[in-house]
Design a protein around this motif. Sequence first.
Motif, PDB file in Angstrom:
ATOM      1  N   VAL A 112      45.764  16.645  -3.278  1.00  0.00           N
ATOM      2  CA  VAL A 112      46.730  16.841  -4.362  1.00  0.00           C
ATOM      3  C   VAL A 112      47.527  15.550  -4.500  1.00  0.00           C
ATOM      4  O   VAL A 112      47.839  14.878  -3.505  1.00  0.00           O
ATOM      5  CB  VAL A 112      47.690  18.012  -4.036  1.00  0.00           C
ATOM      6  N   ARG A 113      47.861  15.185  -5.732  1.00  0.00           N
ATOM      7  CA  ARG A 113      48.666  13.973  -5.940  1.00  0.00           C
ATOM      8  C   ARG A 113      50.050  14.150  -5.323  1.00  0.00           C
ATOM      9  O   ARG A 113      50.715  15.171  -5.560  1.00  0.00           O
ATOM     10  CB  ARG A 113      48.788  13.672  -7.433  1.00  0.00           C
ATOM     11  N   ILE A 114      50.484  13.165  -4.572  1.00  0.00           N
ATOM     12  CA  ILE A 114      51.781  13.234  -3.904  1.00  0.00           C
ATOM     13  C   ILE A 114      52.908  13.362  -4.929  1.00  0.00           C
ATOM     14  O   ILE A 114      53.856  14.131  -4.728  1.00  0.00           O
ATOM     15  CB  ILE A 114      51.989  11.998  -3.005  1.00  0.00           C
ATOM     16  N   LYS A 115      52.805  12.656  -6.025  1.00  0.00           N
ATOM     17  CA  LYS A 115      53.848  12.728  -7.052  1.00  0.00           C
ATOM     18  C   LYS A 115      53.956  14.134  -7.636  1.00  0.00           C
ATOM     19  O   LYS A 115      55.052  14.578  -7.996  1.00  0.00           O
ATOM     20  CB  LYS A 115      53.573  11.703  -8.157  1.00  0.00           C
ATOM     21  N   ASP A 116      52.828  14.835  -7.748  1.00  0.00           N
ATOM     22  CA  ASP A 116      52.858  16.206  -8.264  1.00  0.00           C
ATOM     23  C   ASP A 116      53.607  17.125  -7.303  1.00  0.00           C
ATOM     24  O   ASP A 116      54.343  18.026  -7.727  1.00  0.00           O
ATOM     25  CB  ASP A 116      51.433  16.731  -8.469  1.00  0.00           C
ATOM     26  N   ILE A 117      53.417  16.907  -5.995  1.00  0.00           N
ATOM     27  CA  ILE A 117      54.125  17.709  -4.998  1.00  0.00           C
ATOM     28  C   ILE A 117      55.616  17.445  -5.082  1.00  0.00           C
ATOM     29  O   ILE A 117      56.431  18.373  -5.072  1.00  0.00           O
ATOM     30  CB  ILE A 117      53.613  17.388  -3.579  1.00  0.00           C
ATOM     31  N   VAL A 118      55.987  16.167  -5.174  1.00  0.00           N
ATOM     32  CA  VAL A 118      57.408  15.806  -5.275  1.00  0.00           C
ATOM     33  C   VAL A 118      58.055  16.484  -6.475  1.00  0.00           C
ATOM     34  O   VAL A 118      59.128  17.094  -6.372  1.00  0.00           O
ATOM     35  CB  VAL A 118      57.562  14.273  -5.375  1.00  0.00           C
ATOM     36  N   SER A 119      57.409  16.401  -7.617  1.00  0.00           N
ATOM     37  CA  SER A 119      57.963  16.988  -8.844  1.00  0.00           C
ATOM     38  C   SER A 119      58.122  18.497  -8.729  1.00  0.00           C
ATOM     39  O   SER A 119      59.163  19.060  -9.107  1.00  0.00           O
ATOM     40  CB  SER A 119      57.057  16.662 -10.040  1.00  0.00           C
ATOM     41  N   LYS A 120      57.097  19.165  -8.185  1.00  0.00           N
ATOM     42  CA  LYS A 120      57.136  20.619  -8.099  1.00  0.00           C
ATOM     43  C   LYS A 120      58.175  21.095  -7.081  1.00  0.00           C
ATOM     44  O   LYS A 120      58.887  22.082  -7.323  1.00  0.00           O
ATOM     45  CB  LYS A 120      55.758  21.164  -7.728  1.00  0.00           C
ATOM     46  N   VAL A 121      58.299  20.392  -5.957  1.00  0.00           N
ATOM     47  CA  VAL A 121      59.298  20.760  -4.953  1.00  0.00           C
ATOM     48  C   VAL A 121      60.703  20.611  -5.529  1.00  0.00           C
ATOM     49  O   VAL A 121      61.556  21.502  -5.372  1.00  0.00           O
ATOM     50  CB  VAL A 121      59.141  19.903  -3.677  1.00  0.00           C
ATOM     51  N   LYS A 122      60.975  19.534  -6.204  1.00  0.00           N
ATOM     52  CA  LYS A 122      62.300  19.297  -6.786  1.00  0.00           C
ATOM     53  C   LYS A 122      62.594  20.313  -7.896  1.00  0.00           C
ATOM     54  O   LYS A 122      63.730  20.768  -8.048  1.00  0.00           O
ATOM     55  CB  LYS A 122      62.382  17.869  -7.321  1.00  0.00           C
ATOM     56  N   GLU A 123      61.560  20.670  -8.640  1.00  0.00           N
ATOM     57  CA  GLU A 123      61.722  21.651  -9.720  1.00  0.00           C
ATOM     58  C   GLU A 123      62.110  23.017  -9.163  1.00  0.00           C
ATOM     59  O   GLU A 123      62.928  23.728  -9.750  1.00  0.00           O
ATOM     60  CB  GLU A 123      60.418  21.751 -10.502  1.00  0.00           C
ATOM     61  N   ASN A 124      61.518  23.396  -8.034  1.00  0.00           N
ATOM     62  CA  ASN A 124      61.755  24.716  -7.464  1.00  0.00           C
ATOM     63  C   ASN A 124      62.885  24.752  -6.443  1.00  0.00           C
ATOM     64  O   ASN A 124      63.298  25.829  -6.022  1.00  0.00           O
ATOM     65  CB  ASN A 124      60.465  25.231  -6.818  1.00  0.00           C
ATOM     66  N   ASN A 125      63.349  23.598  -6.014  1.00  0.00           N
ATOM     67  CA  ASN A 125      64.449  23.533  -5.049  1.00  0.00           C
ATOM     68  C   ASN A 125      65.342  22.348  -5.381  1.00  0.00           C
ATOM     69  O   ASN A 125      65.181  21.254  -4.822  1.00  0.00           O
ATOM     70  CB  ASN A 125      63.889  23.408  -3.628  1.00  0.00           C
ATOM     71  N   PRO A 126      66.298  22.535  -6.305  1.00  0.00           N
ATOM     72  CA  PRO A 126      67.175  21.442  -6.725  1.00  0.00           C
ATOM     73  C   PRO A 126      67.921  20.774  -5.572  1.00  0.00           C
ATOM     74  O   PRO A 126      68.326  19.602  -5.675  1.00  0.00           O
ATOM     75  CB  PRO A 126      68.155  22.146  -7.678  1.00  0.00           C
ATOM     76  N   ARG A 127      68.097  21.472  -4.447  1.00  0.00           N
ATOM     77  CA  ARG A 127      68.804  20.880  -3.310  1.00  0.00           C
ATOM     78  C   ARG A 127      67.985  19.761  -2.663  1.00  0.00           C
ATOM     79  O   ARG A 127      68.506  18.984  -1.873  1.00  0.00           O
ATOM     80  CB  ARG A 127      69.121  21.965  -2.274  1.00  0.00           C
ATOM     81  N   MET A 128      66.688  19.689  -3.015  1.00  0.00           N
ATOM     82  CA  MET A 128      65.850  18.616  -2.504  1.00  0.00           C
ATOM     83  C   MET A 128      65.629  17.547  -3.572  1.00  0.00           C
ATOM     84  O   MET A 128      64.564  16.918  -3.659  1.00  0.00           O
ATOM     85  CB  MET A 128      64.510  19.177  -1.999  1.00  0.00           C
ATOM     86  N   HIS A 129      66.659  17.313  -4.369  1.00  0.00           N
ATOM     87  CA  HIS A 129      66.591  16.317  -5.449  1.00  0.00           C
ATOM     88  C   HIS A 129      66.330  14.904  -4.931  1.00  0.00           C
ATOM     89  O   HIS A 129      65.900  14.015  -5.655  1.00  0.00           O
ATOM     90  CB  HIS A 129      67.899  16.337  -6.251  1.00  0.00           C
ATOM     91  N   TRP A 130      66.584  14.688  -3.637  1.00  0.00           N
ATOM     92  CA  TRP A 130      66.427  13.377  -3.012  1.00  0.00           C
ATOM     93  C   TRP A 130      64.973  13.042  -2.684  1.00  0.00           C
ATOM     94  O   TRP A 130      64.634  11.913  -2.339  1.00  0.00           O
ATOM     95  CB  TRP A 130      67.224  13.329  -1.709  1.00  0.00           C
ATOM     96  N   LEU A 131      64.073  14.028  -2.784  1.00  0.00           N
ATOM     97  CA  LEU A 131      62.697  13.858  -2.326  1.00  0.00           C
ATOM     98  C   LEU A 131      61.960  12.772  -3.109  1.00  0.00           C
ATOM     99  O   LEU A 131      62.001  12.721  -4.331  1.00  0.00           O
ATOM    100  CB  LEU A 131      61.946  15.190  -2.448  1.00  0.00           C
TER     101      LEU A 131
END
Length: 213
Positions: A58-77
């Motif tokens: 899986v593209r790393i950037k896609d993981i970053v975007s999806k994690v931040k989308e579903n958990n705003p507290r991880m906006h730093w990712l």
Amino acid sequence: MMRECEEHGYFRDEYCPVCGEEGKFIMNDYELEKLGRTMAGILRHGRFNLKMDDQGFVRIKDIVSKVKENNPRMHWLRPHHIIALADTDSKGRYQVSGDEIRATYGHTIPLDLRLDTDNIPDELYYPTTEEEAEIILEAGLMPSDRSMVHLSLTYDDAFAAGSVRVENPVILAIDTNACFDAGYDIGKAAKTVFLCKQVPAECMRIIYEEELE
């Protein structure tokens, strides 16, 4: 605690294990555990339905975007947080290739992992219970909650894995050459983990620790 040494890269400790420098802060223990659990859900179980190729990448950037989308507290990712987690995982749970990443084992979704089948040890090990051992030795070993059978490099590795379920697991020894001869290839997935579609009954036996001494 995850930090980065300018000279020796990422590490999980207060100080670089090579030079003793404190290094740059990357993630605290809570963030590290949270990200690890999320990545396992994505890469092992297909959580969030991100685009994944047939080898599980899986593209790393896609993981970053999806994690931040579903958990705003991880906006730093950022991508380097995921690469740091993969690089420092002692069990080799992840493989980074270019801008993509995959889990090396533990999948519950069907994939074509194309693992290295060269230089497989003559014997590998599998933990189970006394009750299940009787059934396995009669019917063979098939995947249960995972898409592949997971085998351990050593008796101790298998015992540690089995101890999560029962206090004194029964350990099965797998004759890997017999397994290959029966048409079931075994591939190396991580440092101590090997995968196989199934293991015929005639390719295994119960082994006791004293046999290894």
